[in-house]
Scaffold this active site. Structure first.
Site, PDB file in Angstrom:
ATOM      1  N   GLY A   1      26.523  13.669 -27.667  1.00 53.46           N
ATOM      2  CA  GLY A   1      26.731  14.121 -26.433  1.00 53.46           C
ATOM      3  C   GLY A   1      26.387  13.307 -25.615  1.00 53.46           C
ATOM      4  O   GLY A   1      26.943  13.772 -24.371  1.00 53.46           O
ATOM      5  N   ALA A   2      27.066  12.146 -25.294  1.00 52.09           N
ATOM      6  CA  ALA A   2      27.810  11.156 -24.066  1.00 52.09           C
ATOM      7  C   ALA A   2      28.724  11.933 -23.633  1.00 52.09           C
ATOM      8  O   ALA A   2      28.913  11.662 -22.637  1.00 52.09           O
ATOM      9  CB  ALA A   2      27.949   9.480 -24.689  1.00 52.09           C
TER      10      ALA A   2
ATOM     11  N   GLY B   1       0.789  -1.327  -0.145  1.00 51.72           N
ATOM     12  CA  GLY B   1      -0.139  -0.155  -0.135  1.00 51.72           C
ATOM     13  C   GLY B   1       0.668   1.346   0.159  1.00 51.72           C
ATOM     14  O   GLY B   1       2.481   1.420  -0.206  1.00 51.72           O
ATOM     15  N   GLY B   2      -0.327   2.175   0.909  1.00 43.64           N
ATOM     16  CA  GLY B   2       1.744   3.698   0.769  1.00 43.64           C
ATOM     17  C   GLY B   2       2.225   3.640   1.279  1.00 43.64           C
ATOM     18  O   GLY B   2       3.203   4.481   1.356  1.00 43.64           O
TER      19      GLY B   2
HETATM   20  C1  HXC Z   1      -3.697  -4.569  11.834  1.00 41.69           C
HETATM   21  C2  HXC Z   1      -2.900  -6.701  10.708  1.00 41.69           C
HETATM   22  C3  HXC Z   1      -2.298  -5.743   9.336  1.00 41.69           C
HETATM   23  C4  HXC Z   1      -2.574  -4.784   9.371  1.00 41.69           C
HETATM   24  C5  HXC Z   1      -1.693  -7.660   9.735  1.00 41.69           C
HETATM   25  N1  HXC Z   1      -1.963  -7.530  11.122  1.00 41.69           N
HETATM   26  N2  HXC Z   1      -2.003  -6.719   8.858  1.00 41.69           N
HETATM   27  N3  HXC Z   1      -3.689  -5.759  12.356  1.00 41.69           N
HETATM   28  N4  HXC Z   1      -3.714  -4.234  10.738  1.00 41.69           N
HETATM   29  N5  HXC Z   1      -2.326  -4.286   8.628  1.00 41.69           N
HETATM   30  C6  HXC Z   1      -2.134  -8.665  12.181  1.00 41.69           C
HETATM   31  C7  HXC Z   1      -2.985  -9.680  11.962  1.00 41.69           C
HETATM   32  O1  HXC Z   1      -4.180  -9.749  11.814  1.00 41.69           O
HETATM   33  C8  HXC Z   1      -2.156 -10.865  12.475  1.00 41.69           C
HETATM   34  O2  HXC Z   1      -2.460 -11.067  13.897  1.00 41.69           O
HETATM   35  C9  HXC Z   1      -0.668 -10.652  12.339  1.00 41.69           C
HETATM   36  O3  HXC Z   1      -1.101  -9.005  12.051  1.00 41.69           O
HETATM   37  C10 HXC Z   1      -0.256 -11.395  10.929  1.00 41.69           C
HETATM   38  O4  HXC Z   1      -0.842 -11.471  10.215  1.00 41.69           O
HETATM   39  P1  HXC Z   1      -0.753 -12.466   9.490  1.00 41.69           P
HETATM   40  O5  HXC Z   1      -1.965 -12.397   7.962  1.00 41.69           O
HETATM   41  O6  HXC Z   1      -1.893 -13.965   9.910  1.00 41.69           O
HETATM   42  O7  HXC Z   1       0.449 -12.869   8.690  1.00 41.69           O
HETATM   43  P2  HXC Z   1       1.105 -13.142   6.690  1.00 41.69           P
HETATM   44  O8  HXC Z   1       0.201 -14.319   6.711  1.00 41.69           O
HETATM   45  O9  HXC Z   1       2.387 -13.126   7.410  1.00 41.69           O
HETATM   46  O10 HXC Z   1       0.245 -12.101   6.410  1.00 41.69           O
HETATM   47  C11 HXC Z   1       1.398 -10.737   6.421  1.00 41.69           C
HETATM   48  C12 HXC Z   1       0.401  -9.919   5.878  1.00 41.69           C
HETATM   49  C13 HXC Z   1      -1.565  -9.795   6.014  1.00 41.69           C
HETATM   50  C14 HXC Z   1       0.196 -10.228   4.096  1.00 41.69           C
HETATM   51  C15 HXC Z   1       0.604  -8.372   5.494  1.00 41.69           C
HETATM   52  O11 HXC Z   1      -1.487 -10.317   7.445  1.00 41.69           O
HETATM   53  C16 HXC Z   1      -1.700  -8.810   4.875  1.00 41.69           C
HETATM   54  O12 HXC Z   1      -2.409  -8.746   3.838  1.00 41.69           O
HETATM   55  N6  HXC Z   1      -2.235  -7.472   6.153  1.00 41.69           N
HETATM   56  C17 HXC Z   1      -3.435  -5.930   5.019  1.00 41.69           C
HETATM   57  C18 HXC Z   1      -2.580  -5.841   4.540  1.00 41.69           C
HETATM   58  C19 HXC Z   1      -2.806  -4.424   4.002  1.00 41.69           C
HETATM   59  O13 HXC Z   1      -4.118  -4.468   3.686  1.00 41.69           O
HETATM   60  N7  HXC Z   1      -2.513  -3.783   4.947  1.00 41.69           N
HETATM   61  C20 HXC Z   1      -3.267  -2.198   4.602  1.00 41.69           C
HETATM   62  C21 HXC Z   1      -2.166  -1.950   2.878  1.00 41.69           C
HETATM   63  S1  HXC Z   1      -3.296   0.298   3.124  1.00 41.69           S
HETATM   64  P3  HXC Z   1      -2.216 -12.564  14.695  1.00 41.69           P
HETATM   65  O14 HXC Z   1      -3.633 -11.873  15.862  1.00 41.69           O
HETATM   66  O15 HXC Z   1      -4.057 -13.306  14.198  1.00 41.69           O
HETATM   67  O16 HXC Z   1      -1.390 -12.332  15.727  1.00 41.69           O
HETATM   68  C22 HXC Z   1      -2.231   0.529   4.055  1.00 41.69           C
HETATM   69  C23 HXC Z   1      -2.289   1.861   3.403  1.00 41.69           C
HETATM   70  C24 HXC Z   1      -0.655   2.872   3.589  1.00 41.69           C
HETATM   71  O17 HXC Z   1      -0.966   0.596   4.661  1.00 41.69           O
HETATM   72  C25 HXC Z   1      -1.535   4.444   3.203  1.00 41.69           C
HETATM   73  C26 HXC Z   1      -0.061   5.339   3.462  1.00 41.69           C
HETATM   74  C27 HXC Z   1      -0.264   6.410   2.752  1.00 41.69           C
END
Ligand code: HXC
Length: 510
Positions: free
Chosen positions: A404-405, A169-170
């Site tokens: 030019g290079a 993501g971001g």
């Molecule tokens: C809260 C989160 C989390 C999140 C993971 N966890 N991502 N908690 N917010 N964004 C937690 C899970 O609930 C889990 O908790 C633990 O972290 C481990 O995650 P798993 O899914 O079990 O691990 P894994 O299978 O390795 O997958 C990792 C992952 C996946 C690929 C990162 O968790 C995932 O897709 N997370 C969401 C990613 C996402 O969409 N983020 C938002 C992106 S948008 P427990 O308690 O079960 O251990 C963004 C915007 C930023 O970031 C903008 C900036 C401008």
């Protein structure tokens, strides 16, 4: 008193456990180190001073008030790398997947503010699920606070991102705005939208590794600068990189004791250039023979291999090297090479790292792919970067410097301080064959005449002396003496003063 001390120790122990032993074991099972283990490897033994160990998030939605682990998913503080001050934050994937909350962001910002005030690099270790979903817009705000600081710190203190897990993501934009990104193969990835979203929107089926793994970003996209086999190797290389870098834009380059004679002769360089001008040779050999102890830290080694960029030392001081590489695309400048080298030159100039340029360039790469891709604008980036750079600039033309290079590659006309050429240099508008075909088109049907014309052109232009007669080349040097000549040149330029006219900022062709 004992009770209080015991409470401190038990709170510390709980904080050190992050998201708990089971999640630590899961992290290890994936071949990844924990946030704290990574910091221990990065910093000199016993030098880490942790801050904000007891910070907890303040969220109350989704039952979050019942789960408030100390440290909030990021370990922050400072220490030393080979005795030099370094600030660090390391996201803890065992705590809410290392996701970024408002308070997690505040911890990172505190480190960055301190680094800016005190003039020392920031190393960010990224291992995070992105914005903390439970916190919504508060976490997006946290990201933006970090982004803002990345931009303000750019050109003030070196910023290095180690991507050692998911970065999606971001969230990728914080590393993207830092100076260097190092990744770990198979366990780290970076993308703006993940494979699921890609499939839904574009129908493309792609794995996370293919979409944003370490090899993708070091070979195709050039988002990352280097990829390593595991966390340990990646961190060791980050330490090696830090050793080359100034602490800040005001500190000057690091100087360290050296055990390599600056006047060392390299007789083998006299025969580095092949007899036939079309035969490639490895420019890396020249760089290694010139560098103190043959030590080169290459940046983006796997991308745009037709140009080499990296750091060496001369008389113990860091020098940035840019060199055309004849073994790839004959060392031509193309879009990728221009962008790669331009960014490197700008980094060096921002941090007062002198620039050494080795030139063997037949020109810009021709073709529709390059023109449609905007080689004019991208090539201009490198030209712009060299022209605006005020650091000491020493250039050595080993063989071709065409068209030019020639101008672009830190020529005298772009305020090159010392421009040397080997006797094998050919400085001309273009190669003999192309020139004769244009000048004597009518004689094309007469191979003997064309051969004669080509030989005449070579005799007249394929040498360094025409340029040397005009003072565009300061001296024609023996290849074997290159290290001595270049080291003396940089020593002479140590107190160089040159300023560009005042402006708010320039308008480099982005
Ligand atoms: C809260 C989160 C989390 C999140 C993971 N966890 N991502 N908690 N917010 N964004 C937690 C899970 O609930 C889990 O908790 C633990 O972290 C481990 O995650 P798993 O899914 O079990 O691990 P894994 O299978 O390795 O997958 C990792 C992952 C996946 C690929 C990162 O968790 C995932 O897709 N997370 C969401 C990613 C996402 O969409 N983020 C938002 C992106 S948008 P427990 O308690 O079960 O251990 C963004 C915007 C930023 O970031 C903008 C900036 C401008």
């Amino acid at each position: 008193m004992n009770d209080i001390l015991n409470e401190l120790e038990s709170r510390r122990a709980a904080a050190r456990l992050g998201g708990g032993q089971a999640r630590i074991d899961a992290q290890h099972a994936r071949g990844k180190l924990t946030a704290r283990e990574r910091i221990e490897l990065l910093l000199d033994e016993g030098s880490f001073e942790e801050w904000d160990m007891f910070v907890t998030h303040r969220a109350t939605e989704f039952g979050m008030e019942r789960d408030r682990p100390a440290g909030d998913g990021v370990v922050t503080g400072w220490g030393t790398v080979n005795g030099r001050l370094t600030y660090v934050f390391s996201q803890d994937f065992t705590v809410f997947g290392g996701s970024l909350s408002e308070t997690h962001a505040q911890k990172i910002c505190k480190i960055m503010d301190m680094a800016m005030r005190n003039g020392a690099p920031v190393v960010g270790i990224n291992d995070s699920g992105g914005a903390r979903i439970q916190e919504g817009v508060a976490s997006l705000a946290g990201y933006a606070e970090v982004f803002q600081r990345n931009v303000l710190a750019s050109g003030v203190v070196p910023q290095i991102s180690l991507v050692m897990g998911p970065c999606a993501g971001g969230a990728v934009y914080s590393p993207a705005m830092t100076d260097f990104i190092l990744m770990v193969k198979d366990t780290s990835y970076m993308f703006v939208t993940g494979p699921e979203v890609v499939r839904t929107v574009t129908n493309e089926v792609v794995t996370a590794e293919e979409l944003g793994g370490a090899l993708t970003h070091t070979r195709r996209s050039s988002v990352a600068d280097a990829a390593f086999d595991n966390d340990v190797e990646c961190i060791a290389e980050a330490r090696r990189l830090l050793d080359f870098l100034p602490l800040s834009n005001r500190s000057g380059v690091p100087r360290r004791p050296f055990f390599d004679d600056p006047a060392r002769e390299e007789p083998s360089l006299d025969t580095l250039i092949p007899e036939n001008a079309g035969t490639p040779y490895d420019m890396r050999e020249l760089i290694l023979k010139v560098a103190d102890e043959g030590d080169l830290y290459e940046i983006q080694a796997e991308f745009a291999k037709n140009i080499l960029t990296g750091f060496i030392r001369l008389e113990g001081s860091t020098i940035g090297v840019v060199a055309n590489q004849p073994t790839h695309l004959a060392g031509c400048l193309d879009i990728d090479a221009s962008r790669k080298a331009a960014r490197f030159v700008r980094f060096c100039d921002a941090f007062e790292i002198p620039l050494l340029t080795f030139v063997d360039v037949p020109g810009f790469l021709p073709g529709t792919a390059q023109e449609y891709g905007g080689i004019i604008k991208h090539g201009a980036k490198l030209l712009f970067a060299y022209a605006e750079a005020t650091v000491p600039k020493v250039t050595v033309i080993t063989r071709k410097a065409y068209g030019g290079a020639y101008d672009v590659m830190a020529s005298k006309h772009l305020r090159g301080d010392l421009n040397y050429a080997w006797p094998t240099a050919e400085i001309a508008v273009m190669g003999a064959k192309g020139a004769v075909e244009i000048l004597h088109r009518a004689e094309r049907g007469d191979p003997e005449r064309i051969a004669q014309r080509t030989a005449d052109y070579e005799a007249r232009f394929a040498n360094p002396f025409v340029a040397a007669e005009r003072g565009f080349i300061d001296e024609v040097i023996r290849p074997r003496n290159t290290r001595r000549r270049v080291a003396r040149a940089f020593a002479m330029l140590r107190h160089k003063k040159l300023e560009n006219p005042w402006k708010k900022h320039d308008n480099i062709p982005l």
